[in-house]
Design a protein around this motif. Structure first.
Motif, short mmCIF file in Angstrom:
data_model
loop_
_atom_site.label_atom_id
_atom_site.label_comp_id
_atom_site.label_asym_id
_atom_site.label_seq_id
_atom_site.Cartn_x
_atom_site.Cartn_y
_atom_site.Cartn_z
N ASP A 1 133.97 -66.69 55.18
CA ASP A 1 134.12 -66.89 56.63
C ASP A 1 132.75 -66.92 57.28
O ASP A 1 131.71 -66.81 56.61
CB ASP A 1 135.02 -65.81 57.23
CG ASP A 1 134.46 -64.39 57.07
OD1 ASP A 1 133.23 -64.25 56.88
OD2 ASP A 1 135.26 -63.43 57.12
N PHE A 2 132.74 -67.08 58.61
CA PHE A 2 131.47 -67.21 59.32
C PHE A 2 130.62 -65.94 59.27
O PHE A 2 129.41 -65.99 59.47
CB PHE A 2 131.73 -67.58 60.79
CG PHE A 2 132.09 -69.03 60.97
CD1 PHE A 2 131.28 -70.03 60.45
CD2 PHE A 2 133.24 -69.39 61.65
CE1 PHE A 2 131.61 -71.36 60.62
CE2 PHE A 2 133.56 -70.71 61.83
CZ PHE A 2 132.76 -71.71 61.31
N SER A 3 131.26 -64.81 58.93
CA SER A 3 130.52 -63.55 58.84
C SER A 3 129.95 -63.32 57.44
O SER A 3 129.31 -62.30 57.19
CB SER A 3 131.43 -62.37 59.22
OG SER A 3 131.91 -62.51 60.54
N GLU B 1 140.12 -61.57 50.84
CA GLU B 1 139.36 -60.33 50.77
C GLU B 1 139.89 -59.37 49.70
O GLU B 1 139.13 -58.59 49.15
CB GLU B 1 139.41 -59.61 52.13
CG GLU B 1 138.75 -60.39 53.26
CD GLU B 1 138.84 -59.66 54.58
OE1 GLU B 1 139.71 -58.76 54.70
OE2 GLU B 1 138.06 -59.97 55.48
N SER C 1 136.58 -68.53 49.31
CA SER C 1 135.73 -69.18 50.29
C SER C 1 135.03 -68.08 51.08
O SER C 1 135.16 -66.89 50.75
CB SER C 1 136.55 -70.10 51.21
OG SER C 1 137.53 -69.36 51.90
N VAL D 1 136.70 -64.69 51.25
CA VAL D 1 138.11 -64.90 51.59
C VAL D 1 138.78 -65.57 50.40
O VAL D 1 138.26 -66.59 49.92
CB VAL D 1 138.26 -65.76 52.86
CG1 VAL D 1 139.74 -65.99 53.17
CG2 VAL D 1 137.54 -65.13 54.04
N ALA E 1 142.72 -72.93 53.93
CA ALA E 1 142.03 -72.09 52.96
C ALA E 1 143.05 -71.17 52.30
O ALA E 1 144.13 -70.90 52.85
CB ALA E 1 140.93 -71.26 53.63
N GLU F 1 144.23 -67.60 51.52
CA GLU F 1 144.03 -66.37 52.27
C GLU F 1 145.03 -65.31 51.85
O GLU F 1 146.07 -65.60 51.26
CB GLU F 1 144.22 -66.63 53.77
CG GLU F 1 143.21 -67.56 54.39
CD GLU F 1 143.44 -67.75 55.88
OE1 GLU F 1 142.54 -68.26 56.56
OE2 GLU F 1 144.54 -67.38 56.36
N ASN G 1 131.80 -63.02 54.70
CA ASN G 1 132.73 -62.24 53.88
C ASN G 1 133.58 -63.16 53.01
O ASN G 1 134.00 -64.23 53.44
CB ASN G 1 133.66 -61.40 54.77
CG ASN G 1 132.89 -60.41 55.63
OD1 ASN G 1 132.00 -59.73 55.14
ND2 ASN G 1 133.25 -60.34 56.90
N GLY H 1 144.16 -72.24 57.95
CA GLY H 1 143.21 -71.16 57.74
C GLY H 1 141.80 -71.65 57.53
O GLY H 1 141.49 -72.85 57.65
N GLY H 2 140.90 -70.72 57.19
CA GLY H 2 139.51 -71.07 56.95
C GLY H 2 138.70 -71.08 58.22
O GLY H 2 139.25 -71.13 59.33
N PRO H 3 137.38 -71.04 58.11
CA PRO H 3 136.52 -70.95 59.29
C PRO H 3 136.61 -72.16 60.21
O PRO H 3 136.35 -72.05 61.41
CB PRO H 3 135.11 -70.81 58.69
CG PRO H 3 135.23 -71.34 57.31
CD PRO H 3 136.61 -71.02 56.86
#
Length: 624
Positions: free
Chosen positions: A414-416, A422, A412, A420, A469, A471, A418, A462-464
């Protein structure tokens, strides 16, 4: 001892913990599917949704929970059943009648097998053509299960060999909306000549399975057999194709080379929150695995060497109302492993692997959507010592560096922006043990410590958006031991026992302090097999599993899966080519579950109830 230990026919004295299940042991147990065979082996835990036929079951070794399907490598004759997505290896692709033996490498094997060989390796070895053999089998049992199968194989004088088999079975299974319709057709041709063998094989599998869904504790008490999702199903078609060559070269060297392709397509209706959603899943998996095996003479003896290349290409596509997941993944690696005699009674095993992965991912179901490429490379290695203290006693120590790549449907963003997770998961495995095997019995003890960095699991918070999510959760650790014992007090009586302990904890990261769900600290099995006169055999086993936390319940906030003890047995009669066997599972009629899931939003734990007392009668005719 086993080809799985070194991926060759000359393993030498390899360090590590191994288990071999022979076809005779399978016959003696009266088991009707591979899950029942594996369930009682030391160090193995089964996560089972339905408990009949092995459909949807997952094998866990070394203390893994819902990610166990990506942490134990399962193979058939060296061909992988594991996927590059969250789908678990399909154990129903192999019929028991086709199995010669099952080799189990207990502990990680990152250097020799690479991706996903974290908790262990299970290699199912099928029968090869020999003298003419024909087998026909029929079965009928509880829940209207009925089936028929047949196989024929032979090696002709000119070197041509063949094996053909077919299987068909149907069952209503234990619960409502859980009927299964299964077909399996297999064909293999090979040609053996003075210096080698070439072969080709094809398999087609069709399975239509109704999936009843999980029940709350209140629903269990009302009616364990009811369906939470009365319209859900999964219909799957699978085609397996394999070509290979085994060629002897100069002196003690040989070339082993296989190409395999597996294509599967599933159509399903799966409910979420009581709302049915249609899904279509397609997998196209190709693997090419050439390797050289041989021996190098040394003053202390021959050093056995295996060196090769593993090339995998996988295409995965999932279409659902939530969006589309598309992934094209390439995994390439080179490896070498050697078993070197240092002294007459001391051997060293050492191996190394370098692997790279590239995944092109499109996931419109993620929030935000994913359209990206992930690249990485990892190194794995092992080293171990094996002491042959006498012909009956050996001791070993072993270290292995392992890894598993991120799966296609775990990504998935994230808000940036990146990706996930990572990082790919990596780990270190330490183990030590000893075996003693005498004329009338033996014992084996293995202790281990498995440390993982960046373990990949589903974090329900987890997740945005905090809806859950996959992770990297940080560092996790598993510490445990396995004790196996066997004893033959008289010629016709064989006793076996195993006890396993594992402590699986999350040591750092967002879930630090939690325990790994779905992992029982203790499991144990005691079994007895007695060969009566006049072709009568009896088998009895008692299996116990301790309590476990439900899936995603890292801090034990919900109801637990209670521990249970099962009594299983079989009685068979053989006369000439005929054999009649009656297998009974859960003879004490225990109400239990092997899988449950906890919702952090509702606080409710949902269970998949296992079958109560059930029986299977099989009749077999074998001509050889």
């Amino acid at each position: 001892m086993t080809v799985t230990a070194t991926r060759s026919e000359n393993p030498g004295n390899v360090s590590g913990s191994y288990d071999v299940i022979t076809s005779k042991e399978i016959d003696d147990s009266g088991a009707t599917n591979i899950v029942d065979v594996l369930r009682t082996r030391g160090g193995i835990q089964i996560l089972d949704f339905f408990g009949i036929g092995g459909a949807g079951a997952t094998i866990s070794m070394r203390g893994f929970g819902e990610n166990a399907g990506a942490s134990t490598l399962v193979m058939v004759d060296g061909r992988r059943l594991n996927n590059n997505d969250l789908g678990t290896p399909d154990l129903s692709t192999v019929a028991l009648k086709d199995i010669e033996r099952i080799e189990i490498l207990r502990g990680s094997a990152g250097a020799l097998y690479g991706d996903q060989a974290v908790g262990g390796v299970i290699n199912i070895i099928t029968r090869k053509p020999g003298e003419f053999r024909f087998l026909a089998k029929g079965e009928y049992g509880s829940y209207d299960r009925a089936g028929a199968s047949a196989s024929v194989s032979q090696r002709l004088a000119n070197g041509l060999g063949y094996r053909f088999s077919a299987e068909k079975r149907d069952s209503d299974n234990y619960r409502d909306n859980n009927a299964q319709d299964y077909e399996n057709v297999f064909g293999m041709l090979d040609f053996a000549y003075t210096t080698g063998r070439v072969f080709a094989e094809y398999q087609h599998i069709n399975e239509d399975l109704e999936t009843p869904g999980a029940l709350t504790q209140a629903q269990l008490q009302s009616d364990r057999r009811q369906a939470a999702n009365p319209g859900d199903f999964v219909d799957t078609d699978t085609d397996n194709f394999r070509l290979g060559i085994e060629q002897d070269l100069l002196a003690d060297w040989g070339l082993r080379m296989e190409f395999a392709r597996r294509f599967s397509e599933s159509d399903s209706i799966l409910s979420v929150g009581g709302v049915p959603f249609p899904n279509t899943t397609k997998r196209d998996i190709r693997e090419f695995t050439p390797r050289l095996t041989g021996a190098v003479p040394l003053p202390t003896g021959d050093a056995n060497i295996t060196a090769g290349v593993d090339i995998f290409r996988t295409d995965f596509r999932l279409v659902s109302p939530f969006g589309i997941t598309d992934s094209e993944q390439s995994r390439d690696s080179v490896y070498v492993q050697t078993v070197v005699p240092l002294f007459p009674n001391l051997d060293m095993t050492a191996g190394y692997r370098h692997a790279r992965v590239e995944s092109d991912i499109v996931n419109t179901a993620a929030f935000p959507a994913v359209d990206d490429t992930f690249k990485d490379n990892v190194n794995a290695f092992n080293i171990g010592l094996n002491w042959s203290l006498s012909p009956e006693v050996r001791a070993f120590v072993r270290f292995d560096r392992n890894y598993r790549f991120i799966l296609a449907d775990e990504f998935s963003v994230d808000f940036s922006g990146n990706l996930v997770p990572e990082d790919n998961q990596t780990g270190r495995s330490f183990e030590a043990g000893f075996d003693w095997q005498g004329n009338r019995g033996g014992i084996a003890v293995t202790a281990y410590r498995l440390l993982l960095e960046n373990e990949i699991v589903f974090n329900p918070l987890g997740g945005p958006f905090g809806f859950g999510a996959n992770e990297n959760i940080g560092d996790t650790g598993r510490t445990g031991f396995i004790v196996d014992a066997n004893f033959q007090p008289i010629r016709d009586l064989t006793l076996n026992a195993s006890f396993s302990y594992v402590d699986a904890d999350i040591e750092s990261g967002s879930l630090a302090g939690g325990t790994v769900p779905l992992v029982a600290e203790e499991t144990a099995t005691v079994s007895a097999n007695y060969n009566f006169p006049y072709g009568v055999d009896a088998y009895l086993e008692v299996h116990g599993t301790g309590e476990r936390a439900a899936a995603t319940d890292y801090f034990n906030n919900g109801e637990t899966l209670p521990g249970y003890v099962l009594l299983n047995g079989s009685l068979s009669y053989s006369k000439g080519p005929f054999r009649l066997a009656l297998r009974g599972n859960n003879l004490l009629d225990k109400e239990y579950s092997t899988f449950a899931s906890f919702s952090s939003f509702s606080g409710v734990t949902s269970f998949f109830p296992a079958p109560e007392r059930n029986f299977m009668l099989t009749a077999t005719y074998t001509y050889d």
